[in-house]
Structures are given as C-alpha cells and as structure tokens.
Design an enzyme around this catalytic site. Structure first.
Site, PDB file in Angstrom:
ATOM      1  N   ASN A 267       0.910  -1.152   0.000  1.00  0.00           N
ATOM      2  CA  ASN A 267       0.000   0.000   0.000  1.00  0.00           C
ATOM      3  C   ASN A 267       0.946   1.197   0.000  1.00  0.00           C
ATOM      4  O   ASN A 267       1.382   1.679   1.030  1.00  0.00           O
ATOM      5  CB  ASN A 267      -0.901  -0.025   1.236  1.00  0.00           C
ATOM      6  CG  ASN A 267      -1.951  -1.112   1.105  1.00  0.00           C
ATOM      7  OD1 ASN A 267      -2.403  -1.432   0.001  1.00  0.00           O
ATOM      8  ND2 ASN A 267      -2.327  -1.707   2.217  1.00  0.00           N
ATOM      9  N   LYS A 344       1.208  -3.328  -6.186  1.00  0.00           N
ATOM     10  CA  LYS A 344      -0.163  -3.743  -5.856  1.00  0.00           C
ATOM     11  C   LYS A 344      -1.070  -2.780  -6.611  1.00  0.00           C
ATOM     12  O   LYS A 344      -1.083  -1.582  -6.315  1.00  0.00           O
ATOM     13  CB  LYS A 344      -0.387  -3.630  -4.348  1.00  0.00           C
ATOM     14  CG  LYS A 344      -1.832  -3.835  -3.893  1.00  0.00           C
ATOM     15  CD  LYS A 344      -1.910  -3.827  -2.359  1.00  0.00           C
ATOM     16  CE  LYS A 344      -3.334  -3.963  -1.850  1.00  0.00           C
ATOM     17  NZ  LYS A 344      -3.400  -4.018  -0.375  1.00  0.00           N
ATOM     18  N   GLU A 348      -7.819  -3.279  -3.147  1.00  0.00           N
ATOM     19  CA  GLU A 348      -8.026  -2.612  -1.854  1.00  0.00           C
ATOM     20  C   GLU A 348      -7.729  -1.119  -1.944  1.00  0.00           C
ATOM     21  O   GLU A 348      -7.023  -0.559  -1.108  1.00  0.00           O
ATOM     22  CB  GLU A 348      -7.152  -3.272  -0.776  1.00  0.00           C
ATOM     23  CG  GLU A 348      -7.518  -4.729  -0.551  1.00  0.00           C
ATOM     24  CD  GLU A 348      -6.812  -5.369   0.613  1.00  0.00           C
ATOM     25  OE1 GLU A 348      -5.670  -4.972   0.909  1.00  0.00           O
ATOM     26  OE2 GLU A 348      -7.404  -6.272   1.229  1.00  0.00           O
ATOM     27  N   LYS A 440      -0.368 -14.955  -3.825  1.00  0.00           N
ATOM     28  CA  LYS A 440      -0.427 -15.437  -2.435  1.00  0.00           C
ATOM     29  C   LYS A 440      -0.656 -16.943  -2.430  1.00  0.00           C
ATOM     30  O   LYS A 440      -1.282 -17.474  -3.357  1.00  0.00           O
ATOM     31  CB  LYS A 440      -1.568 -14.754  -1.678  1.00  0.00           C
ATOM     32  CG  LYS A 440      -1.275 -13.302  -1.343  1.00  0.00           C
ATOM     33  CD  LYS A 440      -2.319 -12.715  -0.390  1.00  0.00           C
ATOM     34  CE  LYS A 440      -1.993 -11.249  -0.131  1.00  0.00           C
ATOM     35  NZ  LYS A 440      -2.939 -10.599   0.802  1.00  0.00           N
ATOM     36  N   ASP A 445      -6.638 -15.172   1.527  1.00  0.00           N
ATOM     37  CA  ASP A 445      -5.736 -14.218   2.168  1.00  0.00           C
ATOM     38  C   ASP A 445      -4.991 -14.777   3.381  1.00  0.00           C
ATOM     39  O   ASP A 445      -5.337 -14.431   4.513  1.00  0.00           O
ATOM     40  CB  ASP A 445      -6.543 -12.984   2.587  1.00  0.00           C
ATOM     41  CG  ASP A 445      -5.646 -11.808   2.899  1.00  0.00           C
ATOM     42  OD1 ASP A 445      -4.437 -11.943   2.739  1.00  0.00           O
ATOM     43  OD2 ASP A 445      -6.165 -10.759   3.302  1.00  0.00           O
ATOM     44  N   GLU A 473      -0.559 -12.177  10.739  1.00  0.00           N
ATOM     45  CA  GLU A 473      -1.806 -11.403  10.715  1.00  0.00           C
ATOM     46  C   GLU A 473      -3.014 -12.244  11.133  1.00  0.00           C
ATOM     47  O   GLU A 473      -3.853 -11.791  11.893  1.00  0.00           O
ATOM     48  CB  GLU A 473      -2.012 -10.847   9.294  1.00  0.00           C
ATOM     49  CG  GLU A 473      -3.325 -10.113   9.118  1.00  0.00           C
ATOM     50  CD  GLU A 473      -3.503  -9.529   7.718  1.00  0.00           C
ATOM     51  OE1 GLU A 473      -2.598  -9.695   6.869  1.00  0.00           O
ATOM     52  OE2 GLU A 473      -4.544  -8.893   7.480  1.00  0.00           O
ATOM     53  N   TRP A 623     -15.798  -8.719   3.073  1.00  0.00           N
ATOM     54  CA  TRP A 623     -14.999  -8.449   4.267  1.00  0.00           C
ATOM     55  C   TRP A 623     -15.694  -9.030   5.500  1.00  0.00           C
ATOM     56  O   TRP A 623     -15.210  -8.886   6.615  1.00  0.00           O
ATOM     57  CB  TRP A 623     -14.802  -6.933   4.457  1.00  0.00           C
ATOM     58  CG  TRP A 623     -13.785  -6.339   3.524  1.00  0.00           C
ATOM     59  CD1 TRP A 623     -12.891  -7.019   2.751  1.00  0.00           C
ATOM     60  CD2 TRP A 623     -13.546  -4.948   3.272  1.00  0.00           C
ATOM     61  NE1 TRP A 623     -12.113  -6.141   2.035  1.00  0.00           N
ATOM     62  CE2 TRP A 623     -12.486  -4.853   2.328  1.00  0.00           C
ATOM     63  CE3 TRP A 623     -14.110  -3.762   3.746  1.00  0.00           C
ATOM     64  CZ2 TRP A 623     -11.994  -3.633   1.852  1.00  0.00           C
ATOM     65  CZ3 TRP A 623     -13.614  -2.546   3.271  1.00  0.00           C
ATOM     66  CH2 TRP A 623     -12.574  -2.477   2.339  1.00  0.00           C
TER      67      TRP A 623
HETATM   68  O1  GCW Z   1      -4.506  -9.424   3.985  1.00  0.00           O
HETATM   69  C1  GCW Z   1      -4.613  -8.183   3.518  1.00  0.00           C
HETATM   70  C2  GCW Z   1      -4.150  -7.330   4.649  1.00  0.00           C
HETATM   71  C3  GCW Z   1      -3.786  -5.949   4.167  1.00  0.00           C
HETATM   72  C4  GCW Z   1      -2.740  -6.115   3.076  1.00  0.00           C
HETATM   73  C5  GCW Z   1      -3.347  -6.924   1.943  1.00  0.00           C
HETATM   74  C6  GCW Z   1      -2.362  -7.169   0.822  1.00  0.00           C
HETATM   75  C7  GCW Z   1      -0.908  -4.676   2.577  1.00  0.00           C
HETATM   76  O2  GCW Z   1      -5.138  -7.286   5.627  1.00  0.00           O
HETATM   77  O3  GCW Z   1      -3.285  -5.233   5.262  1.00  0.00           O
HETATM   78  O4  GCW Z   1      -2.289  -4.871   2.619  1.00  0.00           O
HETATM   79  O5  GCW Z   1      -3.732  -8.159   2.432  1.00  0.00           O
HETATM   80  O6  GCW Z   1      -1.776  -8.233   0.804  1.00  0.00           O
HETATM   81  O7  GCW Z   1      -2.194  -6.305  -0.024  1.00  0.00           O
END
Ligand code: GCW
Length: 784
Positions: A267, A344, A348, A440, A445, A473, A623
């Site tokens: 971000n 990115k 988001e 990922k 996530d 996380e 979410w």
């Molecule tokens: O899992 C989410 C996280 C965000 C993160 C996002 C991502 C950096 O909650 O905080 O942002 O993934 O991977 O871009």
C-alpha cells in the site's frame, strides 16, 4: 539487575570508605563503566568489585534474542570443541571483493568465538587449514570445482574436505563471491548445530532465484500487519545514520540465502520515489550490497500524478511511460543493482491500470519496459479483488461487487476466491519476460489453512512467484507460537496436476515444471524494531524457515526446526526434542482453535485480531465473516462446487476430484468447498457439529500441552526468553479458549446442538464476546 549491582556497589564503596576513614583514590583500575579510575586495594573490596564486574558482564550477555540464530557461542561440548579446534588451525581467505571481505570477517569472528581462539590467516597451504574462495582466488578451488562439482551453479556453494600436497584442507568454495558467503554461513551452521566436519563433500544451490522479504513498512515507521514494534528503517535519520541493525539484518538474511528486500509497503507511498527518499534508499542498498541483497521498492501506480506533476498515470500515455523511464534511470544512477518494483494495483483501493480502463498487462509491461534496460524486474501482485470490469476476462461474474441483502442477510455475491484467476489467466503469456506475477499461497488471504491458489498451474506461459506471509496477521499476531514451515510446505508440496501427476506448486514456481526464466519467492516480513526483531521469540523461526525454504524447498519442516532450535536455543537433546515437538504441533493447533475443518476469514474486522464470526456489516460483503462461513439452520460452509460458486472449476480435474464430494473431500478443506449439514457424518462416525467442537477443544488442548512442554525446560533455557515465552503461551492459551468459546457459542445458535462432553464450556455469554472491541490493536498502520 544493573541497578541492584550499582546500588550494592555504591553502598559497599560507601561502607568501605567509611571504614577506611578516607579516600578511595589509591590506585588505578577499571570502573564498571569501563573508564579508568582509582580504587581501594583492600582485598574485600577487590573481590566485591570483581564479583560486580562478573555479574555485569553476565547481564550484558543475557539472551535478549537480538542475535537471532547467529549466536556463535563457544562450543559447549569439550570433545567436539577439541575436534573442531584441531581440524581448523588456520585460514586462507583472499578478499579481493567487499563480499569476500565480509565473508572472511564473519568466519574469523564466529569461529573465533565458537572455538575460543583467533585463527591465523595464511597465504600458503598448511595442514588443517580452512581454504575459502572462488576459482578466481584459488587454483585448488578451480581444480576442485571443475573436477568434482562441474554442475555447481550461480550462488551455490561447496563444503569439501581433501588432502592436497599432504595437507588436510577444509574447503569452502563457490563460483561467485556471494556463493562463498553462503558457504561460510553453511559451514558455521554445521558447527553451531554440532555436526561432523570430518568428511565433507556437500554442495547446495538455490532452487529459486529471487528470495525476497517484503516489508509492509510505511515511511511513518508504522508497519502494516506488523506486531514487532516500529519499522526498522529509520527514514528520518537516513542516509546519514547507519543503524547497526541494518548490517545485522543483512547478515541474518544472507545467512539463510535471502537476496532481496522490498523495503516499503505494497500500500505504497509515492514519496519514496522522490530524490530525498531515494538517497535514503541508496544508503540502505550500499549497506546490503556486500551481503548480496538487492533493494526493491513498491511503486504506487499514481506516482506520475502524485509527485510528477502529470495529469494522468495512464500506462499507455507516452508522457507517463517517459516519466517512469526517467525515474528508473534516476534510481539506477544511485543504485546500480536496484532490483525493481513490487506493485499492488487495483486492489483494496490502490490505483492501477484499470483506473484508466487498461489491463494488468498494460500496467506491468509499462514498468517492465522502464526497468529492462537496467536489468530490473517487476513483481506484479495477483492479490486483487475489487477491480472494475475490463475486457477479456474469463469469468465476468467474478468482478461484480459482493453485496448482502440487509433484510434477509442473504449473500448475493460472486466468489472472491475466483477473482485472481479470472483476472489473470486471460493474460497468460502476455507479460514481458522481466515480469513475475506474485501470487499469495491461497486464493483468499493468508488464512491459517487455505487450499493452494488455483493460479498455480494455470498460467503455463507466465512466471509465477510465491507470496507467503511471515507476519502472523491471521495466526495469532504477535503473541501466538505458530511455526509456519508446515503451512509453507503443505502448499509447496500440493500437486496442481498442471503437467500431470507430480506438478507440485514448488515445481511450478521453481520452473522445473514450467521452464519459466525468472523464479521467485517472497515472504511478508515479521520484523520490527523490538530488540529481538520479531517480538515473539519463535517468530524468528518463521523468518528463518522462509529463507531456508526459498533456498531449498525440499528441506523438511522438521529439519529446519531442528537446525533453528540448535542455533537459537541449545543443542541439548531434551531442549531440541521438546521444542521441535511444540513447533511441529503448533500450526495444526492454531487451525483447530481458530478455523478448523475449512473455516476461513472469521476474525475481527480490520485489525483481524480475535474471533468475529458474527460480523456482517462491513461495507463490502466479502470483508464479512458471514460471507465465508454461511452458517444457517441447515449447516455451514461455502459451496464452491457446481451447485455453488463453482470455484472448484478453476483447478485441474484431478484436484477438483479430490475436493468435489463432501463425503470424500479431505476434511481439512471441507468448509472451503461445501455447505454441509450440522449432522453430516464425518469419517470418524461423529456428526460434523461434534467434530467441530472437538477440533476447537483439541486446539486448546495442544496449547496447554505446549505450556507443559515449555515448563519442562525450566533451567535449560535462559531466564529472559524462558519468561517471555511462558507469558506469551499463557496469552495464547487464553486466546485459544476465547476463540473456542466465541465460535462455538455463535455457531450453536444455528446448529442448536449441545456441546459434547470433553469440550470446555464458555465462561461468558455470546453477547459478551460480541461486545469486545480493540480500537488500538496493533498492525493496522496501513490503509485498511
Ligand atoms: O490481507 C490483507 C491485509 C492488508 C494487506 C493486503 C495485501 C498490505 O489485511 O493489510 O495490505 O492483504 O496483501 O495487499
């Protein structure tokens, strides 16, 4: 402790001086702060002073965790010490490059402290001599590599013993300077883990080219999803002030083969690309260079507008393309080995090519073209789930915004699981050759357990890079002991069947299956400026395991745990065996007490701390935990078969087959793919509800067992870390119970079934658990 010593010292001085009836200034010595001073020659006082000094030095050597796995304490087994000592009596180590110089100094210092002697440096062969270098620095090494290790590649290394001219040599060799540094660390690891160094003939080369830590660190020094204090990058003091941590960070990374760092958050903040910040980045790159670590930056797509004065960031606009080309020229003039950009985009809230009606290829290729003349790469993230409609995607439905009907709470939404695949597969083969798509490990996530992302194996003409998350996380954040290697391995070893049986995810990303020219693995860092780097002492193991697996994904989780424990704690068999058992059980435990049987994404909103399966009012349906578990009077789980979202169709038929039928589906993934009834018969004959309750309980039980294991090591672990981990395990136990209680009470409102015997009962009401709020939970320093 220090204060006690000082008070004791001051009182004694005071009493001694009173008794002596006069001045203390009678002779020179060292005071406790190391300055030259004078003191009484009275024996009592001298003994006291010596005792104080000894205590003070012990205090300084307390295990605060800063040294990570690079402790290099004196070998505590006398016979082994004698063996090592007689096998290594001198060193030949020419240092015509900065990397060879740091490698030699590392070897010299660490052998010095492990063997308790300073090794002489020689220029000619001697018996029991350690010879290190490349074919360029030594004809013996040139001969060895060409005759015995012709296949040794790139940054690989060799550890080899042989007789040459009647002299016994231990050789650390590589074709590149950085390979020698890796070889040095591998050799030191042998000693730290008490291995034999008598008959060595081993070689090791990395299976993945780019082995990178991604820091989600902001320029403000907050760390998104960071639980170990502030960012280690002190932007304000850079470039003038080089914190010793930067050097130790580089050493630690090099010791496990990590060769890249993205120092800023995905971000992103465009400011990092301004001249002021680039000077700071350059200072870091200069520190890391000898350790073979390249610096990468996150590029905010809107930077040409944010800091460049342009009106648009449209990737097809020539002025925008020129702006990025000029920016890359500027960066490379400061940092000639700059690695490239991590981006990115259209996710988001981050801007991206779709903001301008363009595609992922338009965006990624624009960066790729600007970087290519300098040898840089683009890591373009596939973590997307809020993109706008665009041309050419396979599954138009995947892009509709998810929504919850406010009256019925029915979820009328596409499946977020499917979005990355839908957005990226149409562009397979359309990215430039210096683009890696960073995926990922799972489709949603970084959950405690996810099936592998269906993108692996679905883009045969595009190099895919793995993204794991080291920072916890969703796995207990800063307080839970969770060893993540089993999670990483589960994904790496999963079979995609993309090229028939045996096409594991690991083979896709290491290019063995796909033949991709560029390979990479990223780990989202769990490092902060806490003294011990990761806050939880066992968080260090996840950093370590990531590096080791990025180097060689064929290593087992147990093997990595074993070597980490020996280096970080102790070689004592009792310690190694207890910690290994705890670590190996810990990942399954967190799955059980948080999200057993395929549950996912049911944590607290935004900060993601603690359970929140009841949450249903976030601005996006996906979410909300209720979107993922879909509990109702009939049952629970997300139907991703053909009767539901049909996300399963994104996998190869053999994979689909594995998960298609709720009666044969691997139970650990059950609710990922099926909405099943509360009374569904599980493989052990129990109802689903009973099984769910038992799993939650078993997670709690494992944590209690971990506490016992840890307590059994009383006296065998240094006091500081022992106490820290004891306290953290207590928190973990309470939080595991909290998860069990909150989730079971909530799901029971649908199942209407009793909690089976043996499962702990909640000591609070569901309303109580729902009322808990954590406005300042750590780690939310970013955009969400
Ligand atoms: O899992 C989410 C996280 C965000 C993160 C996002 C991502 C950096 O909650 O905080 O942002 O993934 O991977 O871009």
């Amino acid at each position: 402790m220090w204060n006690i010593i000082r008070t004791f010292y001051e009182r004694s001085v005071f009493r001694t001086s009173e008794r002596a009836g006069g001045s203390l200034s009678e002779g020179p010595s060292l005071d406790l702060s190391g300055k030259r001073t004078t003191f009484s020659r009275r024996p009592v006082f001298r003994i006291l002073l010596l005792t104080c000094t000894l205590l003070a030095s012990l205090q300084l050597r307390a295990e605060d965790g800063y040294r990570l796995w690079l402790r290099y304490d004196r070998i505590d087994d006398p016979s082994l010490l004698a063996q090592y000592s007689s096998a290594i009596t001198a060193m030949i180590f020419p240092t015509p490059s900065p990397t060879l110089l740091v490698a030699r100094n590392e070897l010299l210092d660490d052998l010095g402290s492990m063997l308790n002697k300073k090794l002489p440096i020689r220029t000619s062969l001697a018996d029991n001599c350690l010879l290190a270098g490349t074919p360029m620095t030594s004809p013996v090494i040139a001969q060895l590599l060409s005759s015995k290790y012709p296949g040794l590649s790139g940054d690989g290394y060799v550890l080899h013993t042989q007789q040459t001219e009647g002299k016994h040599l231990i050789i650390i060799a590589a074709r590149s300077n950085i390979g020698v540094l890796y070889g040095v660390f591998a050799f030191l690891r042998l000693l730290q883990t008490h291995q034999s160094i008598q008959d060595l003939s081993l070689s090791s080369s990395s299976l993945i080219q780019r082995r990178i830590l991604d820091h989600w660190d902001n320029l403000t020094r907050t760390v998104e999803r960071g639980y170990a204090g502030a960012s280690i990058w002190n932007w304000h003091l850079l470039p003038g002030y080089i914190d010793q941590r930067y050097i130790d960070y580089a050493r630690a990374n090099a010791s496990i083969g990590i060769n890249g760092t993205v120092v800023t958050n995905v971000n992103a903040n465009s400011l990092v690309l301004t001249p002021l910040y680039l000077q700071k980045v350059r200072a870091l790159a200069d520190v890391f260079r000898p350790y073979g670590i390249r610096v990468y930056l996150t590029a905010k797509f809107s930077a040409p507008v944010d800091i460049g004065g342009l009106k648009t960031a449209d990737p097809l606009d020539p002025a925008v393309q020129k702006w990025w080309k000029d920016k890359c020229d500027e960066i490379y003039s400061l940092i000639p080995d700059f690695g490239g950009f991590l981006v990115k985009a259209n996710s988001e809230g981050q801007p991206g090519p779709q903001t301008y009606g363009r595609t992922h290829t338009d965006g990624a290729n624009m960066f790729a073209d600007a970087l290519a003349p300098h040898g840089g790469i683009v890591m373009w993230r596939a973590f997307v789930y809020d993109a706008r409609p665009q041309t050419g995607h396979a599954d138009a439905d995947a892009h509709k915004t998810a929504a919850i009907d406010s009256d019925t709470h029915e979820i009328a939404a596409p499946d977020r699981f499917k979005q990355a695949y839908a957005e990226f597969t149409p562009f397979d083969g359309k990215f430039r050759s210096n683009v890696l798509i960073q995926v990922k490990n799972g489709p949603i996530d970084f959950q405690p357990r996810e099936p592998f992302s269906p993108l692996f194996g679905s883009m045969p003409k595009t190099p895919l890079m793995m993204e794991f998350q080291l920072t916890q996380e969703y796995l207990g954040q800063g307080t839970h002991l969770v060893y993540e290697a089993p999670l990483f391995k589960e994904v790496l070893d999963a079979d995609t069947y993309a090229n028939g049986k045996g096409s594991t995810v690991a083979k896709i990303i290491d290019a063995a299956a796909s033949g991709a020219p560029l390979t990479g693995m990223a780990g989202v860092s769990n490092i902060g400026n806490e003294r011990n780097w990761t806050s939880h002492p066992f968080g260090q193991a996840n950093w370590y395991a990531f590096g080791r697996l990025a180097w060689d994904h064929t290593l087992s989780s147990r093997q990595i745990a074993d070597e980490w424990i020996r280096q970080t704690f102790s070689n004592q068999a009792t310690v190694v065996s207890a910690l290994e058992k705890m670590m190996m059980a810990s990942r399954e435990a967190v799955v059980n007490y948080m999200t057993p049987l395929g549950l996912h994404h049911i944590m607290g909103f935004s900060h993601h701390y603690g359970p929140g399966p009841w949450l249903d009012n976030a601005s996006r349906a996906d979410w909300n935990p209720v979107y993922y578990h879909r509990a109702d009077a009939y049952g629970i789980g997300f139907d991703r078969t053909a009767t539901g979202s049909n996300a399963l169709a994104q996998y190869q038929p053999q994979v689909r087959q594995q998960w298609l039928d709720s009666n044969t589906c691997d139970e650990k993934f059950l609710l990922w793919f099926h909405h099943i009834s509360w009374s569904h018969k599980m493989k052990d004959g129990k109802t689903f509800w009973e099984e769910l309750c038992n799993r939650y309980q078993s997670g709690v039980d494992t944590v209690k067992w971990m506490q016992q294991q840890w307590q059994s090591l009383t006296g065998l672990i240094d006091k500081e870390r022992f106490t820290q981990v004891s306290m953290l395990l207590d928190i973990q136990e309470k939080e595991a119970e909290w998860w069990r209680n909150a989730c079971l009470l909530y799901f029971q409102t649908f199942s209407r079934m009793p909690i089976p015997p043996g499962v702990g009962h909640a000591d609070q009401t569901l309303e109580y658990y729902k009322s808990l709020h954590f406005p300042y939970a750590p780690g939310s320093g970013g955009s969400l």
